[in-house]
Design an enzyme around this catalytic site. Sequence first.
Site, PDB file in Angstrom:
ATOM      1  N   ARG A 179       2.352   4.694   2.679  1.00 50.10           N
ATOM      2  CA  ARG A 179       2.518   3.273   3.024  1.00 50.10           C
ATOM      3  C   ARG A 179       1.936   2.380   1.936  1.00 50.10           C
ATOM      4  O   ARG A 179       2.494   1.335   1.615  1.00 50.10           O
ATOM      5  CB  ARG A 179       1.902   2.946   4.381  1.00 50.10           C
ATOM      6  CG  ARG A 179       2.634   3.545   5.536  1.00 50.10           C
ATOM      7  CD  ARG A 179       4.070   2.992   5.657  1.00 50.10           C
ATOM      8  NE  ARG A 179       4.830   3.770   6.584  1.00 50.10           N
ATOM      9  CZ  ARG A 179       5.853   4.573   6.261  1.00 50.10           C
ATOM     10  NH1 ARG A 179       6.237   4.700   5.020  1.00 50.10           N
ATOM     11  NH2 ARG A 179       6.499   5.240   7.175  1.00 50.10           N
TER      12      ARG A 179
ATOM     13  N   GLU B  50       4.394   2.454  -0.755  1.00 48.13           N
ATOM     14  CA  GLU B  50       5.516   1.604  -0.358  1.00 48.13           C
ATOM     15  C   GLU B  50       5.189   0.123  -0.571  1.00 48.13           C
ATOM     16  O   GLU B  50       6.034  -0.639  -1.050  1.00 48.13           O
ATOM     17  CB  GLU B  50       5.846   1.869   1.112  1.00 48.13           C
ATOM     18  CG  GLU B  50       7.014   1.086   1.650  1.00 48.13           C
ATOM     19  CD  GLU B  50       7.285   1.415   3.105  1.00 48.13           C
ATOM     20  OE1 GLU B  50       8.472   1.480   3.460  1.00 48.13           O
ATOM     21  OE2 GLU B  50       6.325   1.596   3.886  1.00 48.13           O
TER      22      GLU B  50
ATOM     23  N   SER C 246      -7.983  -5.431 -13.387  1.00 51.48           N
ATOM     24  CA  SER C 246      -8.705  -4.217 -13.735  1.00 51.48           C
ATOM     25  C   SER C 246      -8.859  -3.304 -12.521  1.00 51.48           C
ATOM     26  O   SER C 246      -9.094  -3.772 -11.406  1.00 51.48           O
ATOM     27  CB  SER C 246     -10.096  -4.576 -14.266  1.00 51.48           C
ATOM     28  OG  SER C 246     -10.852  -3.396 -14.497  1.00 51.48           O
TER      29      SER C 246
END
Length: 147
Positions: A89, A92, A115
């Site tokens: 997830r 995604e 960073s």
Amino acid sequence: MVSKHEAAEAVREAKVRTGITWAQLAEAVGKPLAWTTAALLGQHPMEKDDATTAAALLELGDDVAMAFQLQPSRGALESAVPVDPTIYRLYEVVQVYGPTIKELIHEQCGDGIMSAINFRLDVRRVPDPAGDRVVITLDGKYLPYQW
């Protein structure tokens, strides 16, 4: 010698056996929760005193404490596309919102990146009438490209 990967597995097993939480471990070593969790999962080297403290709390030996101190090979995913549902997830989210995040960083800060070295992470649960929410904060220093 115990590897960082083997030490991480020992930590996960010891947490179940002892009932110690990540928050208790972080408090004991005096470091942020996300950093401590990542370190004990093999992603950061620990100072000797912190490693010894964590190993003792988890009832693990000196060999595991030594592994906590080793310099890691960072990156914990075993495949290019993760298969664990929680990690997938997040993958995604980056696939869907990565270009948006990049555009907003550039618009608000200029030509540069966030960073992942000078970085803070927080994960918390927030009650919501429609179902609890998970809030993940990624807080990285802005690094401008220098041409």
